[in-house]
Design a protein around this motif. Sequence first.
Motif, PDB file in Angstrom:
ATOM      1  N   GLN A   1       0.816  -1.209   0.000  1.00 49.50           N
ATOM      2  CA  GLN A   1       0.000   0.000   0.000  1.00 49.50           C
ATOM      3  C   GLN A   1       0.853   1.263   0.000  1.00 49.50           C
ATOM      4  OE1 GLN A   1      -3.407   0.096  -0.386  1.00 49.50           O
ATOM      5  NE2 GLN A   1      -2.926   2.260  -0.717  1.00 49.50           N
ATOM      6  N   THR A   2       1.962   1.244   0.734  1.00 49.45           N
ATOM      7  CA  THR A   2       2.883   2.390   0.743  1.00 49.45           C
ATOM      8  C   THR A   2       3.450   2.610  -0.651  1.00 49.45           C
ATOM      9  OG1 THR A   2       3.470   1.968   3.057  1.00 49.45           O
ATOM     10  CG2 THR A   2       4.980   3.338   1.783  1.00 49.45           C
ATOM     11  N   TRP A   3       3.798   1.522  -1.324  1.00 48.11           N
ATOM     12  CA  TRP A   3       4.338   1.613  -2.688  1.00 48.11           C
ATOM     13  C   TRP A   3       3.299   2.195  -3.639  1.00 48.11           C
ATOM     14  CZ3 TRP A   3       3.269  -0.265  -7.546  1.00 48.11           C
ATOM     15  CH2 TRP A   3       4.318  -0.215  -8.470  1.00 48.11           C
ATOM     16  N   ARG A   4       2.044   1.729  -3.528  1.00 45.39           N
ATOM     17  CA  ARG A   4       0.971   2.245  -4.404  1.00 45.39           C
ATOM     18  C   ARG A   4       0.714   3.723  -4.126  1.00 45.39           C
ATOM     19  NH1 ARG A   4      -1.355  -3.045  -3.557  1.00 45.39           N
ATOM     20  NH2 ARG A   4      -2.501  -2.262  -1.749  1.00 45.39           N
ATOM     21  N   ASN A   5       0.723   4.102  -2.858  1.00 43.37           N
ATOM     22  CA  ASN A   5       0.504   5.509  -2.512  1.00 43.37           C
ATOM     23  C   ASN A   5       1.576   6.401  -3.127  1.00 43.37           C
ATOM     24  OD1 ASN A   5      -1.696   4.744  -0.982  1.00 43.37           O
ATOM     25  ND2 ASN A   5      -0.636   4.884   0.987  1.00 43.37           N
ATOM     26  N   ALA A   6       2.815   5.938  -3.089  1.00 43.80           N
ATOM     27  CA  ALA A   6       3.921   6.739  -3.603  1.00 43.80           C
ATOM     28  C   ALA A   6       3.826   6.943  -5.109  1.00 43.80           C
ATOM     29  CB  ALA A   6       5.246   6.063  -3.249  1.00 43.80           C
ATOM     30  N   TRP A   7       3.396   5.920  -5.832  1.00 46.02           N
ATOM     31  CA  TRP A   7       3.312   6.015  -7.293  1.00 46.02           C
ATOM     32  C   TRP A   7       1.949   6.510  -7.781  1.00 46.02           C
ATOM     33  CZ3 TRP A   7       7.451   5.686 -10.364  1.00 46.02           C
ATOM     34  CH2 TRP A   7       8.604   5.089  -9.855  1.00 46.02           C
ATOM     35  N   GLY A   8       1.039   6.813  -6.847  1.00 47.19           N
ATOM     36  CA  GLY A   8      -0.269   7.343  -7.242  1.00 47.19           C
ATOM     37  C   GLY A   8      -1.183   6.303  -7.837  1.00 47.19           C
ATOM     38  N   ILE A   9      -1.146   5.100  -7.278  1.00 41.84           N
ATOM     39  CA  ILE A   9      -1.993   4.012  -7.768  1.00 41.84           C
ATOM     40  C   ILE A   9      -3.074   3.742  -6.737  1.00 41.84           C
ATOM     41  CG2 ILE A   9      -2.056   1.582  -8.455  1.00 41.84           C
ATOM     42  CD1 ILE A   9       0.906   1.891  -9.230  1.00 41.84           C
ATOM     43  N   GLY A  10      -4.336   3.823  -7.156  1.00 39.36           N
ATOM     44  CA  GLY A  10      -5.452   3.604  -6.244  1.00 39.36           C
ATOM     45  C   GLY A  10      -6.258   2.381  -6.618  1.00 39.36           C
ATOM     46  N   LYS A  11      -7.463   2.292  -6.085  1.00 42.95           N
ATOM     47  CA  LYS A  11      -8.348   1.162  -6.347  1.00 42.95           C
ATOM     48  C   LYS A  11      -9.126   1.408  -7.642  1.00 42.95           C
ATOM     49  CE  LYS A  11      -8.894   0.114  -1.432  1.00 42.95           C
ATOM     50  NZ  LYS A  11      -9.861  -0.015  -0.309  1.00 42.95           N
ATOM     51  N   ILE A  12      -9.202   0.376  -8.455  1.00 44.05           N
ATOM     52  CA  ILE A  12      -9.876   0.514  -9.751  1.00 44.05           C
ATOM     53  C   ILE A  12     -11.347   0.870  -9.578  1.00 44.05           C
ATOM     54  CG2 ILE A  12     -10.569  -0.778 -11.817  1.00 44.05           C
ATOM     55  CD1 ILE A  12      -7.982  -2.308 -11.648  1.00 44.05           C
ATOM     56  N   LYS A  13     -11.980   0.371  -8.542  1.00 46.92           N
ATOM     57  CA  LYS A  13     -13.405   0.653  -8.321  1.00 46.92           C
ATOM     58  C   LYS A  13     -13.653   2.116  -7.971  1.00 46.92           C
ATOM     59  CE  LYS A  13     -14.772  -4.002  -6.864  1.00 46.92           C
ATOM     60  NZ  LYS A  13     -15.370  -4.810  -5.777  1.00 46.92           N
ATOM     61  N   GLU A  14     -12.630   2.777  -7.438  1.00 46.11           N
ATOM     62  CA  GLU A  14     -12.802   4.162  -7.006  1.00 46.11           C
ATOM     63  C   GLU A  14     -12.197   5.164  -7.979  1.00 46.11           C
ATOM     64  OE1 GLU A  14     -11.115   4.387  -3.138  1.00 46.11           O
ATOM     65  OE2 GLU A  14     -12.478   2.907  -2.246  1.00 46.11           O
ATOM     66  N   SER A  15     -11.203   4.759  -8.756  1.00 44.04           N
ATOM     67  CA  SER A  15     -10.521   5.670  -9.679  1.00 44.04           C
ATOM     68  C   SER A  15     -10.390   5.002 -11.046  1.00 44.04           C
ATOM     69  CB  SER A  15      -9.123   6.024  -9.150  1.00 44.04           C
ATOM     70  OG  SER A  15      -9.193   6.522  -7.828  1.00 44.04           O
ATOM     71  N   LYS A  16     -10.693   5.736 -12.098  1.00 42.90           N
ATOM     72  CA  LYS A  16     -10.606   5.170 -13.441  1.00 42.90           C
ATOM     73  C   LYS A  16      -9.184   4.721 -13.746  1.00 42.90           C
ATOM     74  CE  LYS A  16     -14.463   7.696 -15.519  1.00 42.90           C
ATOM     75  NZ  LYS A  16     -14.891   8.598 -16.618  1.00 42.90           N
ATOM     76  N   GLY A  17      -9.072   3.490 -14.182  1.00 46.15           N
ATOM     77  CA  GLY A  17      -7.755   2.942 -14.489  1.00 46.15           C
ATOM     78  C   GLY A  17      -6.880   2.761 -13.272  1.00 46.15           C
ATOM     79  N   GLY A  18      -7.445   3.028 -12.107  1.00 41.31           N
ATOM     80  CA  GLY A  18      -6.675   2.907 -10.878  1.00 41.31           C
ATOM     81  C   GLY A  18      -5.752   4.080 -10.614  1.00 41.31           C
ATOM     82  N   VAL A  19      -5.800   5.100 -11.475  1.00 45.55           N
ATOM     83  CA  VAL A  19      -4.880   6.225 -11.297  1.00 45.55           C
ATOM     84  C   VAL A  19      -5.562   7.586 -11.407  1.00 45.55           C
ATOM     85  CG1 VAL A  19      -2.855   4.946 -12.084  1.00 45.55           C
ATOM     86  CG2 VAL A  19      -4.266   6.150 -13.767  1.00 45.55           C
ATOM     87  N   LEU A  20      -6.643   7.691 -12.164  1.00 46.71           N
ATOM     88  CA  LEU A  20      -7.265   8.988 -12.404  1.00 46.71           C
ATOM     89  C   LEU A  20      -7.791   9.586 -11.102  1.00 46.71           C
ATOM     90  CD1 LEU A  20      -7.979  11.013 -14.620  1.00 46.71           C
ATOM     91  CD2 LEU A  20     -10.232   9.920 -14.793  1.00 46.71           C
ATOM     92  N   GLY A  21      -7.304  10.757 -10.777  1.00 46.08           N
ATOM     93  CA  GLY A  21      -7.735  11.454  -9.570  1.00 46.08           C
ATOM     94  C   GLY A  21      -6.966  11.081  -8.322  1.00 46.08           C
TER      95      GLY A  21
END
Length: 241
Positions: A91-111
Motif C-alpha cells: 500500500q505504501t508503494w501504491r501511494n507513492a506512485w499514485g496508484i489507487g483502487k480501480i473501483k474508485e478511480s478510473k484505471g486505478g490512477v485517475l484522480g
Amino acid sequence: GVVISTDTTVAPDILMKGTNFNEFVIAAGATPRVPDIEGVDSSNVLTYEELLADQMAVGNRLAVLGTNTIGLAVARFLACGHRENAFMDAQTWRNAWGIGKIKESKGGVLGVIPEIAPPVRQVYLMERDDEETKQLLSIHTKLCDWKWLRMKGVQMCRGVNFELIDNYSIHVSFGEHHHDPLAIPITHVVVCWERTPNRSLYFALHAAGRNVYTIGTCAEDSMNRNLVSISEEARALALRL
C-alpha cells in the motif's frame, strides 16, 4: 567435503606451499578507488565501503560521487533510510506512485494524488560525465530506481567538475570551461567511484606457473555486477573445469 577456512590472511606462499591444487579461482573483489580531488582526505569524506561495511555515522546533507549502480544504491540507502530500504508494504508503494483502487478511480490512477514519505536526508548524486548516467539507465531495471530517487528529492548533478572538498561544502563547477562555480553545503561526501580489482594473488600465482582464474569484480573494471551474474560466472567456470 568442502574445507572452509575463515579468519585467514591468504598469501601466495600459503596457497602454494605443501598443496597439490590443480586450479586456483580468485574471487577477491575490488577496492574503492579514491579520486584525485583537493580535500578528498578530509575527515568528512568516506568510501561506500566505509559507509556500508563499517556503518559510519553521517549527517543530513550528503554528496554521493558517481552515478553508477553502487552510487544509485548508496543514494537510495541515504535518502530513504533503513526502514524503507528493508521493507515497504504494497500500500505504501501504491501511494507513492499514485496508484489507487480501480473501483474508485478510473484505471486505478485517475484522480489519485501520490503520497510519498519525505526523504531522511538531502542527497546530491553527482557525476563527472553524462555518459555515466546514459550507461546506467541503459540497464532498464535501474529506471525505476532513478525515478524513485527523483521522487525522494535527490538532486541529480551531471557534468560536474569537482574543485574542492572542505569540512562544510563541496565546491563544483560545470562544463569544459568550469563555468557557474558553486559551493554546496554538505556534512559528508560518499565516494562511489570506479573500483580497483584485487588481483595481487592472481598475478603471484600466475607468475609461479599455476593455473589460476579470476571471477566477479576481481576480474574486470566494472561497476555493473551483481551476485546473480557473478554466481552464474562461477557456475560456468566450475563446469568448464
